[in-house]
Design a protein around this motif. Structure first.
Motif, PDB file in Angstrom:
ATOM      1  N   ALA A 130       8.181  24.352 -26.823  1.00  0.00           N
ATOM      2  CA  ALA A 130       9.352  24.971 -26.204  1.00  0.00           C
ATOM      3  C   ALA A 130       9.909  26.017 -27.155  1.00  0.00           C
ATOM      4  N   ARG A 131      10.404  27.119 -26.592  1.00  0.00           N
ATOM      5  CA  ARG A 131      10.962  28.222 -27.387  1.00  0.00           C
ATOM      6  C   ARG A 131      12.353  28.573 -26.876  1.00  0.00           C
ATOM      7  N   PHE A 132      13.281  28.780 -27.785  1.00  0.00           N
ATOM      8  CA  PHE A 132      14.634  29.186 -27.427  1.00  0.00           C
ATOM      9  C   PHE A 132      14.865  30.612 -27.914  1.00  0.00           C
ATOM     10  N   LEU A 133      15.366  31.484 -27.021  1.00  0.00           N
ATOM     11  CA  LEU A 133      15.705  32.846 -27.399  1.00  0.00           C
ATOM     12  C   LEU A 133      17.141  33.142 -26.992  1.00  0.00           C
ATOM     13  N   ARG A 134      17.856  33.809 -27.877  1.00  0.00           N
ATOM     14  CA  ARG A 134      19.246  34.210 -27.616  1.00  0.00           C
ATOM     15  C   ARG A 134      19.335  35.731 -27.579  1.00  0.00           C
ATOM     16  N   HIS A 135      20.122  36.238 -26.627  1.00  0.00           N
ATOM     17  CA  HIS A 135      20.387  37.675 -26.489  1.00  0.00           C
ATOM     18  C   HIS A 135      21.905  37.828 -26.379  1.00  0.00           C
ATOM     19  N   ASP A 136      22.526  38.443 -27.349  1.00  0.00           N
ATOM     20  CA  ASP A 136      23.991  38.458 -27.415  1.00  0.00           C
ATOM     21  C   ASP A 136      24.646  39.387 -26.400  1.00  0.00           C
ATOM     22  N   ASP A 137      24.009  40.486 -26.054  1.00  0.00           N
ATOM     23  CA  ASP A 137      24.638  41.451 -25.146  1.00  0.00           C
ATOM     24  C   ASP A 137      23.556  42.203 -24.389  1.00  0.00           C
ATOM     25  N   VAL A 138      23.457  41.936 -23.098  1.00  0.00           N
ATOM     26  CA  VAL A 138      22.412  42.571 -22.297  1.00  0.00           C
ATOM     27  C   VAL A 138      22.904  42.735 -20.859  1.00  0.00           C
ATOM     28  N   ARG A 139      22.467  43.791 -20.193  1.00  0.00           N
ATOM     29  CA  ARG A 139      22.769  44.024 -18.780  1.00  0.00           C
ATOM     30  C   ARG A 139      21.586  43.545 -17.941  1.00  0.00           C
ATOM     31  N   ALA A 185      16.531  39.900 -29.791  1.00  0.00           N
ATOM     32  CA  ALA A 185      16.288  38.504 -29.448  1.00  0.00           C
ATOM     33  C   ALA A 185      16.005  37.721 -30.728  1.00  0.00           C
ATOM     34  N   TYR A 186      16.552  36.525 -30.802  1.00  0.00           N
ATOM     35  CA  TYR A 186      16.258  35.671 -31.955  1.00  0.00           C
ATOM     36  C   TYR A 186      16.374  34.210 -31.553  1.00  0.00           C
ATOM     37  N   GLY A 187      15.643  33.369 -32.260  1.00  0.00           N
ATOM     38  CA  GLY A 187      15.625  31.945 -31.936  1.00  0.00           C
ATOM     39  C   GLY A 187      14.504  31.250 -32.666  1.00  0.00           C
ATOM     40  N   GLY A 188      13.834  30.343 -31.998  1.00  0.00           N
ATOM     41  CA  GLY A 188      12.769  29.587 -32.628  1.00  0.00           C
ATOM     42  C   GLY A 188      11.988  28.785 -31.615  1.00  0.00           C
TER      43      GLY A 188
END
Length: 242
Positions: free
Chosen positions: A195-204, A171-174
């Protein structure tokens, strides 16, 4: 006129001394937000899924906490570590216990959750009553869905639980937010809004449709797989711990 002048001088000196105490003893807590060598925070959170994840799931809710340690005397540069728990899906189905002719009813509860641990540098803006901040974050998240069986009137004491799907992803973001000073006592307190934004590139992960399909067709659920991004809006408090 000599006496009044002397009195005025003394009063002026006392007033100056009183005013000088807060100025001279002004702590990091009064200059910045947060302050001290470290602080802790706790939040109520509401998540909003984005992109593909937003098309497959709905809003979530949960709680979070973090620790903040300053890296410079002015508390401009800090190191932040966040831990949060969100539930983005929940359903309950009433089912009969097999062999009882429908006389015993059970609740089948299914919840979909996300636990995230992320950390990174946090920079503070101009200090004062309102102090903005920005944080870069990286770490990992765990997505999982579980189902449990419990009696319909036993205050949710489950006696069987199964994890239907689980996966971990980087997970990554800011985050961006602001501290609002409300108390400068022994342990200064600030409202923390952001507010926080998180990105997950590939997850089930599972959503309501996949859970419903598994229940209807009496078969194991088939997880979705792809990118999962979401924004978490939070409101809480920051307390100077040490």
């Amino acid at each position: 006129m000599g006496s009044p002048t002397a009195v005025q001088t003394i009063v002026s000196a006392i007033v100056a001394a009183i005013l000088a105490v807060p100025a001279g003893a002004q702590t990091d807590a009064e200059r910045g937000a947060p302050s001290g060598r470290g602080s802790i925070g706790i939040h109520l959170q509401l998540s909003e899924p984005k992109g593909e994840f937003g098309r497959n799931t709905g809003n979530g809710f949960g709680v979070g906490g973090y620790a903040l340690v300053r890296l410079d005397p002015n508390s401009i540069a800090n190191l932040r570590a966040d831990l949060s728990f969100l539930t983005y899906g929940m359903s309950t189905r009433r089912i009969p216990l097999s062999g009882t002719g429908g006389l015993i009813q059970l609740d089948l509860r299914t919840t979909s959750n996300i636990v995230s641990f992320v950390a990174g540098p946090q920079l503070l803006g101009p200090t004062g009553m309102f102090t903005p901040y920005a944080t870069a974050l990286g770490g990992f998240s765990v997505f999982w869905t579980s189902s449990s069986i419990e009696g319909s009137s036993n205050q949710r004491d489950s006696f069987a639980t199964t994890t239907n799907a689980s996966d971990a992803s980087l997970a990554y973001g800011g985050a961006v937010g602001s501290y609002i000073r409300v108390n400068n006592g022994t342990y200064p307190v600030r409202i923390d809004l952001g507010a926080r934004f998180l990105r997950h590139d590939d997850v089930r992960y599972l959503n309501a449709d996949r859970v419903r399909d598994a229940y209807t067709n009496d078969r194991p659920p088939v997880p979705l797989r792809g990118r999962a991004d979401f924004v978490t809006y939070y409101l809480g408090a920051n307390i100077i711990a040490f």
